[in-house]
Design a protein around this motif. Sequence first.
Motif, short mmCIF file in Angstrom:
data_model
loop_
_atom_site.label_atom_id
_atom_site.label_comp_id
_atom_site.label_asym_id
_atom_site.label_seq_id
_atom_site.Cartn_x
_atom_site.Cartn_y
_atom_site.Cartn_z
N GLU A 45 0.55 -1.22 -0.47
CA GLU A 45 -0.13 -0.12 0.07
C GLU A 45 0.74 1.93 -0.31
O GLU A 45 0.75 2.66 -0.78
N ALA A 46 1.77 1.46 0.42
CA ALA A 46 3.01 2.08 0.81
C ALA A 46 3.53 2.56 -1.09
O ALA A 46 3.85 3.59 -1.44
N THR A 47 3.57 1.54 -1.53
CA THR A 47 4.79 1.49 -2.86
C THR A 47 3.64 1.85 -3.93
O THR A 47 4.27 2.60 -5.08
N HIS A 48 2.04 1.65 -3.77
CA HIS A 48 1.45 1.73 -5.28
C HIS A 48 -0.08 2.27 -4.71
O HIS A 48 -0.77 1.04 -4.23
N PRO A 49 -0.42 2.99 -4.69
CA PRO A 49 -1.81 3.49 -4.16
C PRO A 49 -2.54 3.00 -4.43
O PRO A 49 -4.12 2.45 -3.49
N CYS A 50 -2.57 2.63 -5.52
CA CYS A 50 -3.64 1.76 -6.55
C CYS A 50 -3.97 0.21 -5.61
O CYS A 50 -4.46 -1.30 -5.99
N PHE A 51 -3.22 -0.17 -4.76
CA PHE A 51 -3.09 -1.68 -3.96
C PHE A 51 -3.83 -2.16 -3.71
O PHE A 51 -4.79 -1.71 -3.19
N SER A 52 -3.81 -3.73 -3.69
CA SER A 52 -5.39 -4.42 -3.68
C SER A 52 -4.71 -6.23 -3.83
O SER A 52 -3.79 -6.05 -4.22
N ASP A 53 -5.29 -6.64 -2.74
CA ASP A 53 -4.80 -8.02 -2.01
C ASP A 53 -4.96 -8.36 -3.71
O ASP A 53 -3.90 -10.12 -3.75
N GLU A 54 -5.85 -7.89 -4.36
CA GLU A 54 -5.76 -9.36 -5.61
C GLU A 54 -4.67 -8.71 -6.65
O GLU A 54 -4.14 -10.04 -8.03
N GLY A 55 -4.56 -8.01 -7.27
CA GLY A 55 -3.90 -6.89 -7.43
C GLY A 55 -2.30 -7.45 -7.15
O GLY A 55 -1.02 -8.20 -8.01
N ALA A 56 -1.61 -7.53 -5.92
CA ALA A 56 -0.48 -8.25 -5.13
C ALA A 56 -0.29 -9.80 -5.74
O ALA A 56 0.56 -10.27 -5.59
N GLU A 57 -1.96 -10.40 -5.66
CA GLU A 57 -2.09 -11.89 -6.29
C GLU A 57 -1.23 -12.41 -7.54
O GLU A 57 -0.48 -13.15 -7.10
N ALA A 58 -1.60 -11.04 -8.46
CA ALA A 58 -1.27 -11.38 -9.45
C ALA A 58 -0.03 -11.61 -9.62
O ALA A 58 1.14 -11.42 -10.59
N ALA A 59 0.30 -9.88 -9.04
CA ALA A 59 1.92 -9.32 -9.19
C ALA A 59 2.90 -10.77 -8.65
O ALA A 59 3.99 -11.01 -9.84
N ALA A 60 2.36 -11.55 -7.71
CA ALA A 60 3.92 -12.90 -7.48
C ALA A 60 3.45 -13.68 -8.04
O ALA A 60 5.05 -14.64 -8.18
N ILE A 61 2.91 -14.18 -9.68
CA ILE A 61 2.64 -14.80 -10.09
C ILE A 61 2.96 -14.63 -12.31
O ILE A 61 3.41 -15.04 -12.35
N GLY A 62 2.28 -13.21 -12.32
CA GLY A 62 2.34 -12.91 -13.75
C GLY A 62 3.03 -11.84 -14.09
O GLY A 62 4.27 -12.25 -13.35
N GLN A 63 3.04 -11.74 -15.19
CA GLN A 63 4.14 -11.23 -15.90
C GLN A 63 3.72 -9.72 -16.61
O GLN A 63 1.97 -9.30 -16.73
N ALA A 64 4.22 -8.43 -16.42
CA ALA A 64 3.64 -6.56 -16.88
C ALA A 64 4.54 -6.67 -18.16
O ALA A 64 5.69 -7.12 -18.12
#
Length: 771
Positions: free
Chosen positions: A593-612
């Motif tokens: 939440e500190a680094t990304h204002p649009c933080f969400s648990d769902e987005g964090a779950e995708a970030a742990a595995i996905g690719q941007a």
Amino acid sequence: MQNLQRLMKLFINLFRFLCFATLALSSSLQAQDKNIPKARVMLSKKQYAKALSMAESGIKKDKTLAEWYYIKASAEYLMSMIPKYRNGEKDYFREAVKTAVKARQRDKDDEYYDAYDTIMQGIVKGNNRTAMASYAQASYSRAIQMYRNSYELTGDTLAFGWMGMSYWGNKEERDALRILKIVARWNFDAHADGVMKGTYMREPFEVLSNYYLEKGYPDSALQFTEMGLEVYPNNIVMLRNMKDLILADLDEAGRIALDANYIQIINRGLGYFPQDSLFLREQNRYYLTRLGNATQEKPWINADTILLGFWNAKKDEIAAGVKNSYDDFLIADSAGFMFHCLDYYLRTAARGASAYFFKKWYCAYNRQPVFTEALTEKLLQNPPENISRRLITFLFADAAEDFPKNKKIKTFRLDYFRKWTQKPLHKNELAYALEFADVLVKDNPADKGLKEKQLALLVQNTDSAIAGGKMYIAWKSYNRIKQEFSTYKNLSALHLKLAKADFENRYSETRIWNTTVKGKKIPNTGWNGESASCVAGYLPDSTLGKIIDRINYFRQNAGILNPMALSMDRVDKCQKAAIMFAGRGPFTREPTEATHPCFSDEGAEAAAIGQAILEPNPSIGVTLFMEDKKSDEMVNRRTILNPGSLYAGVGCAENNSFYWLLDLGATADSNYYKTNFVTWPSAGYSPKMLAFRKWTFSMNQDLRDAKVTVKNKTGVTLDVKTSVVPLPGLNLQTLTMDCGIEKESIVAGDWYDLQIELKNKKKFNYRVQFF
């Protein structure tokens, strides 16, 4: 006139009381003011002003005597109904209420109440009318006090209930809920006992039902909604809430299993909403799904029990008068019901259920006790023309399973197939004709004519699928031809036809065009979110369809058997990840939440595995991942071409696209990929447009130290730089090759022959020919 009648009634009741009091209370009078009997006489003679004066004198003399207050309240109340007093400066009714409250406070043992009950009830009714006027004008504080007076005077439950409603209107939630819960239980209990029918209130049930539903307390909401509907079964507010509660339970239960709990919830819904299309359809879906599952494999042990439950449910609904044009299973005739079930399963191509219901229908229609082997032979020897090819296919398969040693049925099957395939087949018949051919070739291995017919059907099925844009089916048929008929003379031409059609269908037509706005290219994805406001939004189905088609284009052309499907859960999480990284912070596997204002648990779950990727056009993003020119490990291409990954997610925002393409721990057919490889550019025919600088070869083999030979169409051997970088979580090892070939130099018709020789001396040869 009405006031005079009420006065006469009150006077008669008062006169009766006075006569009784003279006889019954003679002993207690000695302890009271001797003027009280005289005041009673004044009341009986309608000399209310004099009775009031005497009461006021008595109270001034002794404020503890409760009856003086009753007399005073009676006089004031009766005077308030006489025009000359009602229209004066003094509000006699208001004074009567105050005095009555004082009387009740002093008469703690109810010694005098019964004698003045009629007067007290009149005061309360009048007070309630005034209180309701205040409530209607949103003067809730005043209404609270008035209703409290009424409740304290007579214990009037309506007054108590409206006091609670007044607290609710005044936003005094705690007191309101305390009172309304008490009133709701009073009303519910009284209704259950069949008493006090004119004193119920719907408002407490509505408020409590709404409140607990909105606050997210479904158990409490259900409790008061059920209680309210017992008392008011047609209440729109509580019926709406009940439906929301049942649908929420249904949704939660459906995520677990279509089990006994699920059908109980449906039946609860139908109990309140017997004509509701949604609940009727869900009831049908429950039984149809369970019947479909129960008939997938034999023995069909539970099918009859499930069918009986389904049939009884429909019969009960018909008997109860349920009529719904959207429920096709509300059929009173058993044979008609069975036939409709058969029709449903035929349309959904459910093999076991179709055979099961055909036999059930046939027996019911023809009054046969059981579908015997002899009956099977009779039917399949010369199947009626009005039975579809699909159903005949299912019935022959079912008969072969039931009677595997019956040679007659095998002969009937061969005869039917030959007769069937004498004429040109419709495209919808091809799959079933192929099924016949597969079984017959197995049963008759020496019959070359059957093998030739099987090949012809596979080719026809491939061509038909190509023409219809059904690329998965086309590749599946083509791969069978490649595996089982490798010497087929037109195999190369068929591959070229398929490769070109697929490039057009699932690559060119999956392009997402850009629109230039103020010099900036904006992809027409249809995304409706906004990262500046942290609104994730969503991509329309048309865009999602293009992206998954492009992913599967690369997978199947590369040699992977199974396509990927969209997981809407992953799509949602990828969309939230996309806005999280949209210009609001660097890509990281561990956003906060500190680094990304649009933080969400769902987005964090995708970030742990996905690719941007910094590309807002998700269709272009797939191609850039396949090119993967900045990655030595080729992680992006290898993720797309991982055979065990079966479910994908995708999202996009103003400046990036996000993908979830990897199934951690997923397995592939290890034996198949030990002898079959995955390549890009694809083995066989490949579009020159997608001839990226880096070529890859993947297998379930040790590719380290593999010897690679690449020759062009003139026979010149090219210099090749190779690397093998292990990556955890992927099914195959990948050999990366840089042959020094730029796609701009390739012309249509160029080809390259490759040989990969492993350390164990196994060699794999293939040609890449560009179009």
